[in-house]
Scaffold this active site. Structure first.
Site, PDB file in Angstrom:
ATOM      1  N   ASN A   9      -2.177 -17.400 -20.160  1.00 47.68           N
ATOM      2  CA  ASN A   9      -1.433 -16.328 -20.802  1.00 47.68           C
ATOM      3  C   ASN A   9      -1.929 -15.016 -20.204  1.00 47.68           C
ATOM      4  O   ASN A   9      -3.021 -14.562 -20.511  1.00 47.68           O
ATOM      5  CB  ASN A   9      -1.707 -16.387 -22.321  1.00 47.68           C
ATOM      6  CG  ASN A   9      -1.125 -15.209 -23.069  1.00 47.68           C
ATOM      7  OD1 ASN A   9      -0.317 -14.446 -22.525  1.00 47.68           O
ATOM      8  ND2 ASN A   9      -1.518 -15.045 -24.318  1.00 47.68           N
ATOM      9  N   TRP A  10      -1.116 -14.428 -19.347  1.00 50.99           N
ATOM     10  CA  TRP A  10      -1.556 -13.216 -18.630  1.00 50.99           C
ATOM     11  C   TRP A  10      -1.501 -11.961 -19.488  1.00 50.99           C
ATOM     12  O   TRP A  10      -1.956 -10.913 -19.077  1.00 50.99           O
ATOM     13  CB  TRP A  10      -0.699 -13.004 -17.373  1.00 50.99           C
ATOM     14  CG  TRP A  10      -0.791 -14.117 -16.385  1.00 50.99           C
ATOM     15  CD1 TRP A  10      -1.551 -15.258 -16.486  1.00 50.99           C
ATOM     16  CD2 TRP A  10      -0.111 -14.204 -15.136  1.00 50.99           C
ATOM     17  NE1 TRP A  10      -1.376 -16.039 -15.381  1.00 50.99           N
ATOM     18  CE2 TRP A  10      -0.493 -15.421 -14.535  1.00 50.99           C
ATOM     19  CE3 TRP A  10       0.794 -13.373 -14.464  1.00 50.99           C
ATOM     20  CZ2 TRP A  10      -0.004 -15.827 -13.293  1.00 50.99           C
ATOM     21  CZ3 TRP A  10       1.280 -13.773 -13.232  1.00 50.99           C
ATOM     22  CH2 TRP A  10       0.880 -14.988 -12.652  1.00 50.99           C
ATOM     23  N   LYS A  11      -0.860 -12.051 -20.634  1.00 47.77           N
ATOM     24  CA  LYS A  11      -0.708 -10.885 -21.515  1.00 47.77           C
ATOM     25  C   LYS A  11      -0.127  -9.708 -20.702  1.00 47.77           C
ATOM     26  O   LYS A  11       0.661  -9.936 -19.799  1.00 47.77           O
ATOM     27  CB  LYS A  11      -2.044 -10.544 -22.173  1.00 47.77           C
ATOM     28  CG  LYS A  11      -2.645 -11.793 -22.848  1.00 47.77           C
ATOM     29  CD  LYS A  11      -3.818 -11.519 -23.701  1.00 47.77           C
ATOM     30  CE  LYS A  11      -4.293 -12.837 -24.317  1.00 47.77           C
ATOM     31  NZ  LYS A  11      -5.424 -12.673 -25.207  1.00 47.77           N
ATOM     32  N   HIS A  95       1.851 -15.671 -30.991  1.00 44.82           N
ATOM     33  CA  HIS A  95       0.473 -15.367 -30.562  1.00 44.82           C
ATOM     34  C   HIS A  95      -0.146 -14.388 -31.569  1.00 44.82           C
ATOM     35  O   HIS A  95       0.547 -13.518 -32.099  1.00 44.82           O
ATOM     36  CB  HIS A  95       0.476 -14.765 -29.150  1.00 44.82           C
ATOM     37  CG  HIS A  95      -0.899 -14.639 -28.592  1.00 44.82           C
ATOM     38  ND1 HIS A  95      -1.732 -13.588 -28.911  1.00 44.82           N
ATOM     39  CD2 HIS A  95      -1.622 -15.454 -27.789  1.00 44.82           C
ATOM     40  CE1 HIS A  95      -2.901 -13.761 -28.303  1.00 44.82           C
ATOM     41  NE2 HIS A  95      -2.857 -14.893 -27.610  1.00 44.82           N
ATOM     42  N   GLU A  97      -1.810 -11.812 -31.207  1.00 47.69           N
ATOM     43  CA  GLU A  97      -1.594 -10.398 -30.885  1.00 47.69           C
ATOM     44  C   GLU A  97      -0.208  -9.940 -31.328  1.00 47.69           C
ATOM     45  O   GLU A  97      -0.023  -8.799 -31.740  1.00 47.69           O
ATOM     46  CB  GLU A  97      -1.821 -10.170 -29.380  1.00 47.69           C
ATOM     47  CG  GLU A  97      -3.305 -10.214 -29.056  1.00 47.69           C
ATOM     48  CD  GLU A  97      -3.646 -10.730 -27.667  1.00 47.69           C
ATOM     49  OE1 GLU A  97      -2.764 -10.758 -26.787  1.00 47.69           O
ATOM     50  OE2 GLU A  97      -4.813 -11.120 -27.469  1.00 47.69           O
ATOM     51  N   GLU A 167      -5.788 -21.039 -32.008  1.00 47.72           N
ATOM     52  CA  GLU A 167      -6.551 -19.926 -31.448  1.00 47.72           C
ATOM     53  C   GLU A 167      -7.207 -19.128 -32.569  1.00 47.72           C
ATOM     54  O   GLU A 167      -6.571 -18.239 -33.148  1.00 47.72           O
ATOM     55  CB  GLU A 167      -5.621 -19.003 -30.653  1.00 47.72           C
ATOM     56  CG  GLU A 167      -4.917 -19.683 -29.507  1.00 47.72           C
ATOM     57  CD  GLU A 167      -4.520 -18.681 -28.434  1.00 47.72           C
ATOM     58  OE1 GLU A 167      -4.975 -18.828 -27.304  1.00 47.72           O
ATOM     59  OE2 GLU A 167      -3.770 -17.727 -28.747  1.00 47.72           O
ATOM     60  N   GLY A 173     -10.651 -13.245 -26.529  1.00 47.80           N
ATOM     61  CA  GLY A 173     -11.077 -12.093 -25.740  1.00 47.80           C
ATOM     62  C   GLY A 173     -12.440 -11.554 -26.131  1.00 47.80           C
ATOM     63  O   GLY A 173     -12.826 -10.464 -25.722  1.00 47.80           O
ATOM     64  N   SER A 213     -11.349 -17.544 -25.481  1.00 43.39           N
ATOM     65  CA  SER A 213     -12.484 -17.475 -24.543  1.00 43.39           C
ATOM     66  C   SER A 213     -12.764 -18.789 -23.812  1.00 43.39           C
ATOM     67  O   SER A 213     -13.917 -19.124 -23.540  1.00 43.39           O
ATOM     68  CB  SER A 213     -13.739 -16.961 -25.257  1.00 43.39           C
ATOM     69  OG  SER A 213     -13.511 -15.671 -25.782  1.00 43.39           O
ATOM     70  N   GLY A 234      -6.627 -16.931 -21.715  1.00 44.23           N
ATOM     71  CA  GLY A 234      -6.273 -15.529 -21.464  1.00 44.23           C
ATOM     72  C   GLY A 234      -7.067 -14.997 -20.287  1.00 44.23           C
ATOM     73  O   GLY A 234      -6.706 -15.197 -19.130  1.00 44.23           O
ATOM     74  N   GLY A 235      -8.182 -14.345 -20.574  1.00 41.36           N
ATOM     75  CA  GLY A 235      -9.000 -13.673 -19.554  1.00 41.36           C
ATOM     76  C   GLY A 235      -9.268 -14.518 -18.313  1.00 41.36           C
ATOM     77  O   GLY A 235      -9.087 -14.046 -17.184  1.00 41.36           O
TER      78      GLY A 235
END
Ligand code: PGA
Length: 252
Positions: A9-11, A95, A97, A167, A173, A213, A234-235
């Site tokens: 997930n590149w956000k 998600h 976010e 999640e 993150g 993470s 993500g990251g």
């Protein structure tokens, strides 16, 4: 047997040219992977270019969000048919976010799932508790409500297209991963709840990813567990070498 699914997930990261460079490297690094579904979720603006770039490869495309109407006066929104048109197979829905910054509720998440399924997209539905909820011992209550309110009422064929991503918000993150045991415990619980709202056979087929993470160093320990069927990353999905190392995790 559930086939593992690892999604990046590149956000809100990467311009189109950065995204294309990334995926050119990734394609080579994961070309020999056969037994895992590999998914990338770029920003909307990069979808078209990435779709062309991954043609004929073992990488699939996801949208990071979607709207529930198919067209009309909804400034800024993207419909399921538009995602399909651009080559998406998957779409991330709900998600944390989106829930946290854009007021997305379980009810809206369910509408997005319905609309996406109607277009033949495969939803990746995110659930997970906040830190205060975990500390108050409410993890299972929160996740149960999310699972029921987002996922109740779908047919067998629809359920077969759905992936769930657990999640925990406190692990996203932050560098703080849930321990593999904490994750497995919630995954097993989600599968049990899915069994109540569908039936045991269907719930045994639903893939449940862990997210929060995930990186090349912790993926193997997570994937050992029977109810952890993959990861939403993500990251660590933003660099080709780290994402490909997650995809090619060492089986223990
Ligand atoms: P993270 O993000 O891997 O950077 O924690 C995961 C996610 O939000 O899907």
């Amino acid at each position: 047997m559930r086939r593992p699914i690892i999604a990046g997930n590149w956000k809100m990261n990467k311009t189109v040219s950065e995204a294309v460079d990334f995926v050119r490297q990734l394609k080579v690094l994961v070309a020999d992977v056969r037994d895992i579904d590999i998914v990338v979720a770029p920003t909307f603006t990069a979808l078209r270019a990435i779709s062309r770039e991954i043609e004929g490869s073992n990488i699939e495309l996801a949208g990071q969000d979607v709207f529930w109407e198919s067209r009309g006066a909804y400034t800024g929104e993207i419909s399921p048919s538009m995602l399909k048109d651009v080559g998406c197979r998957y779409v991330i829905i709900g998600h944390s976010e989106r829930r946290q910054y854009f007021g997305e509720t379980n009810e809206l998440v369910q509408k997005k799932i319905k609309a996406s399924l109607a277009m033949g997209l495969h939803p990746i539905v995110c659930v997970g508790e906040a830190l205060e909820e975990r500390e108050a011992g409410k993890t299972f209550d929160v996740v149960k409500i999310q699972v029921i309110q987002c996922l109740e009422g779908f047919s067998r064929e629809e359920m077969e297209k759905i992936t769930i991503a657990y999640e925990p918000i406190w692990a996203i993150g932050t560098g703080k991963t849930a321990t593999p045991q904490q994750a497995e415990e919630v995954h097993a619980f989600i599968r049990e709840q899915m069994g109540y709202i569908t039936n045991r056979q269907i719930s045994e087929g639903v893939r449940i990813q862990y997210g929060g993470s995930v990186n090349p160093d912790n993926i193997s320990d997570l994937m050992v567990h029977p109810n952890i069927d993959g990861a939403l990353v993500g990251g660590a999905s933003l660099k080709a070498d780290s994402f490909s190392s997650v995809v090619k995790f060492k089986r223990m």
